[in-house]
Enzyme design. Structure first.
Site, PDB file in Angstrom:
ATOM      1  N   TYR A 435      -0.480   3.047   1.759  1.00 22.52           N
ATOM      2  CA  TYR A 435      -0.581   4.525   1.763  1.00 22.52           C
ATOM      3  C   TYR A 435      -1.287   5.097   2.993  1.00 22.52           C
ATOM      4  CZ  TYR A 435      -5.020   4.115  -1.093  1.00 22.52           C
ATOM      5  OH  TYR A 435      -6.249   3.841  -1.596  1.00 22.52           O
ATOM      6  N   GLU A 436      -1.173   6.392   3.140  1.00 19.54           N
ATOM      7  CA  GLU A 436      -1.647   7.103   4.351  1.00 19.54           C
ATOM      8  C   GLU A 436      -0.974   6.572   5.619  1.00 19.54           C
ATOM      9  OE1 GLU A 436      -2.918   9.487   3.236  1.00 19.54           O
ATOM     10  OE2 GLU A 436      -4.098   8.911   1.492  1.00 19.54           O
ATOM     11  N   GLY A 437       0.310   6.251   5.504  1.00 14.49           N
ATOM     12  CA  GLY A 437       1.044   5.691   6.634  1.00 14.49           C
ATOM     13  C   GLY A 437       1.001   4.185   6.557  1.00 14.49           C
TER      14      GLY A 437
END
Lengths: 588, 588
Positions: A435-437
Site C-alpha cells: 500500500y501507499e504505492g
C-alpha cells in the site's frame, strides 16, 4: 509470549548520540528541547504503547472489524478506549501545527512515536497514523474557512481522516479514476462514485471522519491531469449525515484491526482543496508522509519480531553448541548458541538499528527543509528527503517483512501456529510492501523521477555524502568504510548505466529500478552504520556501544556484499525481460 | 480467479527432452516406458489434479479441519470423496513396490505427480504425500509378518500413515524426546507419551492410520542413540481401537486442510521397526523422501502462484508502456508491459522451470541409486542425491515462498485480500521452510554432513560435474556457461574456506552454512538451465524452445550474480555472529 518493549536506549542513541538533536541550534524546535525532555517524551510514549496499545494486538487479529447491516463498523474490543486515551494523553497532537492546537514538535520525534505505535499494534496505528499527512494537506490546500472548521478537530484527534484514492480499476494508475465531482454553484460539489481499500473509511473511534477524496470535475482532462481533491466529511457542519457510506469491508491476509472499506459516495457534499485538476499535488503531501510512515511500519514489525525471537532463542533449549557449551551438564543448550540462529538475529539487529537511524535522519531532513534559515540548505534537505522517501518506503517494508519471516523461522514449527503471535507479524507486515504505492512503483519513482529526471544530480549528491563519510572515517573503521565505499561505486556504476542506456531503451529504467533501489537502500543504511560506528568507537567500553560495533561489523560482512550482485542485475538491462510475447507467459 | 493448469508441456520437456527418460536403457522401469505412455500418465495426472483436487483448495483454507469432542477429526468438505477417487484412479500406488501391489514406476515420475497434487491443493496432498516414504521405511525395517499385514493396505492407500517424531520440547533435537516404549514380552511394546505437530494424526479419510513413532525403550542411552522406531496403528489387527488419540489440532498460519495433531499415546500397542536404539536410521528413510517432497511442494506453490500472476498481468490494465504501446488508443495497457512486473514473472519462470528440472534430476538419481547394475555408479548416484537433498528441501522452499510473495505483489492490493487466493498460497508456502527439518538444519546438514564429513569430496564431485558441463557447452551459450562457471568458482572458494577454517573455529560451518547452501542451490539450478539451453538451442524456431532460451538468459543475468555476494557472506566467518553475549540480544 514475550511482549514488545520500547527500545528506548536505541532510540536515544539515534536522537542524541547520532543526530545530536537536544538543543540543536539548527532548528528552533530542537533548540528548545534538552536531552531530558526528549528522553521523557520517548520513555512515556514507549510506556503508553507497551501498556495501553500492545495488549490490543492479538485481539485485533482475532476479532477484526465488523460491518453491520446499517453500514456502521465496529473496531476490535478495546480500540475505542485506547484511542480515547491516546488523544487524552496528547500523543496525537505531538507534531501537529501549533496554530491549530498542536505541540509543534519535529517530525523526527514523530517518527519515533510512529515506530512504537506500529510495533505495539499496527492495526490500531492505522487510524491515527494518517492524521499528520491529512493535516498537512488541508493546511496547504484549504481555504481559511475550511481550515478553521476542520483543522482544530483533526489536530486534536477528535476527528480522524482518510485518503480516498483507489477505485476498483484504478490503483497505481490514478489517471483511470471515474469518481465525479459536480459543482453545485454554492461552493460545494456533489461527489459520486466508489472508492476501495479505504483504511478507516468507517469506524467507531470518532464521531466524524474527514475523507480526502480524489474525483473529476465535469470536462476535466483525461488522465492524471484531470484529478481534483475534495474534503468530504462524514458529518456535515450542520450536523447532518453526508450521503456517503461503507458498502463492505475487506477480508485480508492480516492487519485485521484496520477497517479496509469500500466507500460509496452518492452525491455527497464536498469542498475543493486547492485548484481543480491539480488535486494530485495536494494528495502527494499526504502520500509522502504516508510513505515515510509505511517504511517505519516495516521497521516496527521487524523490531517487534526481533524482540520475540531473541527472547525465544535465549529460552528454548535445542541442540548443543559446536564449541564451548554454556552448561556442559545440560541436556541441551539454548538456541542462541547456534551460529545460524545468531545469523538471523544479527541480520535483524543490523536492519532494525540501521534503519531506525535512517528513518530518523530522513525525518530530520523534512524538519530541516521546513525550518532552516538558509534557502539553499532548505532545498538540499528537501532534495535528500525526497530522494530517500521511496527508499524508506520500499526498502523498509521489504526488509521489515523479510525480518519478520526470519524471526518466525527462529521459532521453528512454533512460529507457524497462531499461539505465539509470530505468524501474525508476518501477515501484518506483508501489506507494507503493497500500500501507499507498491514497492515496484517506489523503485520507478526513484529511478525515473529521482534519478533520471535531473540527470542524476541528486543521486550523485547523495553518493557524494556517503563517499565523503567513507573518506573522512577513521582508519580503525576501514572494515566498514571499505565495503561501504565499494557499495557507493556499485551504486554509481548502476546509476550511470541507467542514465546512459535510457537514451536508447525506455524500458531500462523500469528493468533496473528494483535492484537499483536495493543498492541505494543498502548503502543508505550502511552510511548510518558508519556514522553510528564512529560514535560507538569513542565509548567502546560501554557494552551497548561495543554491541553497536559488532552489529556494524555484521552489516559490513553480511549486507554490503549484496551491492555488487545488485549492480550486475541492473546491468542485465531490459532485454531478457521484454523478449517474450505476452501470451508466452501463459503455460501450455 | 484463474485456476491452476498442469504444466504438461514443461514437464514433458524435462522428462523427455532434458532427461531422455522414455525407453532409457539405464533402468528397466524406464526402458519399458515410451514417450506416449509417459505423456499419457502426466496428462491424466494433471487432469485429475485440475478437475478433482484443485477445487478443494479454497474450501480447505476456509473450512480447515475440525476436531470433535470424541477426538475424531473431520477434514474439509470434499476431501474424503477426492481421496477415494485418488485411490480408485490408482495415483497412490504409482511408485510403490510391485510386490505389495504397487505399480513400481520410477521416483522421477512420482516427483511430477507430487508437484501437481501440491499445486492443486497442498493441504490435501499432505495426507497421501507421506505414504511412499512410510512404505519405504516399513519395507526396510519391518519383519515379514508386519510387512504382510501393513504394506498392501498402505501401498493401496486404503490406510494412511504418519511420522510421529516431534514432542513439545524436542523438535530439531530429537535426542530430547521422552515418549516411552516398554516391552510387553509378547513381541509388542506399550507406547506412552505425547507427540505434537503430527500431520494427519487423525482424520476421516481412511479407517486405519499407521503411526510411525519414535520412542525410548527402558534404559536406552541418552540422546539420539537411544531412540527406537515403532509401528503403532490406530486400529489393531484384531479390530480393536488402539489406546491413542488426538488431543487437539493446531490453529496455523495456513495449510488449513492438513490436520496438524497433538497425539496422545497411552500404553498404545506398537511393534518395533528395525533394532532397538537404531530408530533414527529407519526414520531417515522416510525423512529423506519427505525432504524431497517439501522442496517439490515449494516448487508447486511457486508454479501455482506464477500462473495466477501471469494471467492477472495479461488482464489487468494499469499504466502505460514506456516504449511502444500495444494499443495506443487504450486508456491503459496490461501490467505485462511493465518491465518491473516482467522482472517478477521472469524470476518466477527461471525458478520454477529450473527447479522442476533439478527436482526431477534428483529423483532420477534416487532411481539410479537403486536400479543401476554397476555398484560404483549406484553409489555415485546415491551420493549426488544425498548431497542435493538438503538443497532441494531448503532452496526449493525458500524460493517457493519468495516466488509466492512476489506473485502476490503483482496483484497489488488485490493480492492482500482473501478473494483472489494469492495470500493463501503465501501462507501455505511458508511452512515448507520449517517442517521436515527447518532450512537452517538443512544448511547445517549440507555444510556439516555432506561437505565437511568427507573433506569436500562429494561436493567437489558435484562442482566438477557442473564445471564439466560449462567446459563442454557450445560457444553460443557462453552468456550462460560463463556466469555459471564463475558461480562454481565462488562455490569452490566458499567450500575451501569452510573446510580450512573449521579446523580452528567449530562455529564457522554453522555461520557460513546458509549462504553456502544458497550458492549450491543457485548453481545446481544454473546447471539445469545450461543443459536445458543446450537442448532448446537445437530447436530455437519453436516458440517454446525460444522462451526456454530467454528464461535461461534471465537466470544468467538475475540469479547467478548472487553467488559472489553469497561467497563473501560465507567468508565473513563466525566472528560477528558469536561476539555478543546472549543477554546483549535483549533490548534495554
Amino acid at each position: 509470549m514475550t511482549l514488545w518493549m520500547p527500545p528506548v536506549r536505541d532510540t536515544m542513541f539515534v536522537l542524541d548520540d547520532l543526530l545530536d538533536l537536544p538543543g540543536n541550534e539548527q532548528l528552533p524546535q530542537l533548540a528548545a528541547l534538552d536531552r531530558e525532555t526528549i528522553e521523557a517524551i520517548v520513555t512515556e510514549a514507549g510506556k503508553f504503547c507497551a501498556d495501553v496499545v500492545a495488549p490490543l494486538n492479538p485481539v485485533a487479529d482475532r476479532e477484526g472489524c465488523t460491518r453491520h447491516d446499517d453500514g456502521t463498523v465496529t473496531t476490535p474490543s478495546g480500540f475505542r478506549a485506547a484511542y480515547d486515551q491516546l488523544v487524552a494523553a496528547g500523543w496525537v497532537t505531538l507534531a501537529q501545527p501549533e496554530e491549530y492546537g498542536g505541540q509543534g514538535m519535529p517530525h523526527v520525534l514523530l517518527a519515533v512515536i510512529e515506530e512504537y505505535l506500529n510495533s505495539a499494534c499496527a492495526g490500531f496505528m492505522m487510524y491515527p497514523g494518517i492524521l499528520p499527512g491529512a493535516v498537512s494537506t488541508v493546511q496547504s490546500t484549504a481555504t481559511d474557512h475550511l481550515k478553521d472548521v476542520y483543522l482544530p478537530k483533526m489536530v486534536s484527534g477528535e476527528w480522524l481522516a482518510t485518503m480516498a484514492l483507489t477505485e476498483a480499476h484504478a490503483g497505481t494508475d490514478l489517471g483511470l479514476m471515474r469518481t465525479k465531482a459536480v459543482p453545485r454553484g454554492n461552493g460545494t460539489y456533489a461527489i459520486s462514485g466508489q472508492k476501495i481499500f479505504i483504511s478507516g473509511g468507517e469506524h467507531d473511534l470518532t464521531e466524524n471522519i474527514v475523507h480526502l477524496v480524489l474525483a473529476r470535475v465535469p470536462d476535466a482532462p483525461e488522465g492524471s491531469r484531470g484529478i481534483s481533491l475534495f474534503l468530504v466529511p462524514k458529518i456535515l457542519p450542520d450536523g447532518e449525515r453526508n450521503t456517503l457510506s461503507c458498502g463492505s469491508i475487506e477480508h485480508k491476509m492480516g492487519l485485521n484491526g484496520s477497517a479496509t472499506c469500500v466507500m460509496n459516495f452518492d452525491e455527497a457534499t464536498g469542498w475543493l482543496l486547492g485548484e481543480e485538476n491539480l488535486g494530485l499535488a495536494g494528495m502527494f503531501i499526504m502520500m509522502n508522509a504516508a510513505r515515510l510512515g509505511v517504511g517505519i511500519q516495516g521497521l516496527a514489525h521487524a523490531e517487534n519480531a526481533y524482540q520475540k525471537a531473541a527472547a525465544y532463542a535465549l529460552d528454548r533449549k535445542q541442540g548443543r553448541a559446536m564449541g564451548e557449551r554454556p552448561d556442559p551438564a545440560a541436556a541441551a543448550d539454548p538456541l542462541i548458541v547456534h551460529p545460524d540462529v545468531r545469523r538471523m538475529l544479527m541480520d535483524a539487529r543490523a536492519f532494525t538499528e540501521g534503519f531506525r537511524a535512517l528513518a530518523a535522519f530522513t525525518a530530520l531532513q523534512i524538519d530541516l527543509s521546513h525550518g532552516l534559515e538558509d534557502k539553499a540548505a532548505r532545498q538540499q534537505a528537501d532534495a535528500l528527503a525526497s530522494f530517500l522517501t521511496p527508499v524508506i518506503k520500499a526498502f523498509g517494508s521489504d526488509c521489515g517483512f523479510e525480518t519478520a519471516v526470519a524471526m518466525q523461522q527462529v521459532f521453528g514449527g512454533h512460529g507457524y501456529v497462531k499461539e505465539w503471535g509470530m505468524e501474525q507479524i508476518v501477515r501484518d507486515a506483508r501489506i507494507c510492501m503493497i500500500y501507499e504505492g507498491a514497492n515496484g512503483v517506489q523503485a520507478l519513482d526513484l529511478a525515473g523521477r529521482k534519478l533520471a529526471r535531473d540527470g542524476g544530480l541528486v543521486c550523485e549528491a547523495f553518493l557524494g555524502l556517503v563517499e565523503g563519510a567513507c573518506a573522512g572515517a577513521s582508519e580503525d573503521l576501514r572494515w566498514l568504510s571499505g565495503p561501504l565505499r565499494e557499495g557507493v561505486h556499485e551504486a554509481r556504476d548502476a546509476a550511470r548505466f541507467l542514465l546512459h542506456k535510457v537514451k536508447e531503451d525506455p524500458d531500462v529504467l523500469g528493468a533496473g529500478s528494483y535492484p537499483f533501489l536495493q543498492i541505494i537502500g543498502t548503502i543508505a543504511v550502511g552510511w548510518m552504520w558508519l556514522r553510528m560506528a564512529a560514535v560507538a568507537a569513542k565509548s567502546s567500553d560501554d557494552p551497548f556501544m561495543a554491541a553497536k560495533l559488532v552489529t556494524a561489523w555484521h552489516y559490513a560482512g553480511h549486507a554490503l556484499p549484496n551491492c555488487g550482485a545488485l549492480r550486475r542485475k541492473v546491468e542485465a538491462g531490459s532485454e531478457s525481460l521484454m523478449a517474450l510475447a505476452p501470451e508466452q507467459f501463459v503455460r501450455a
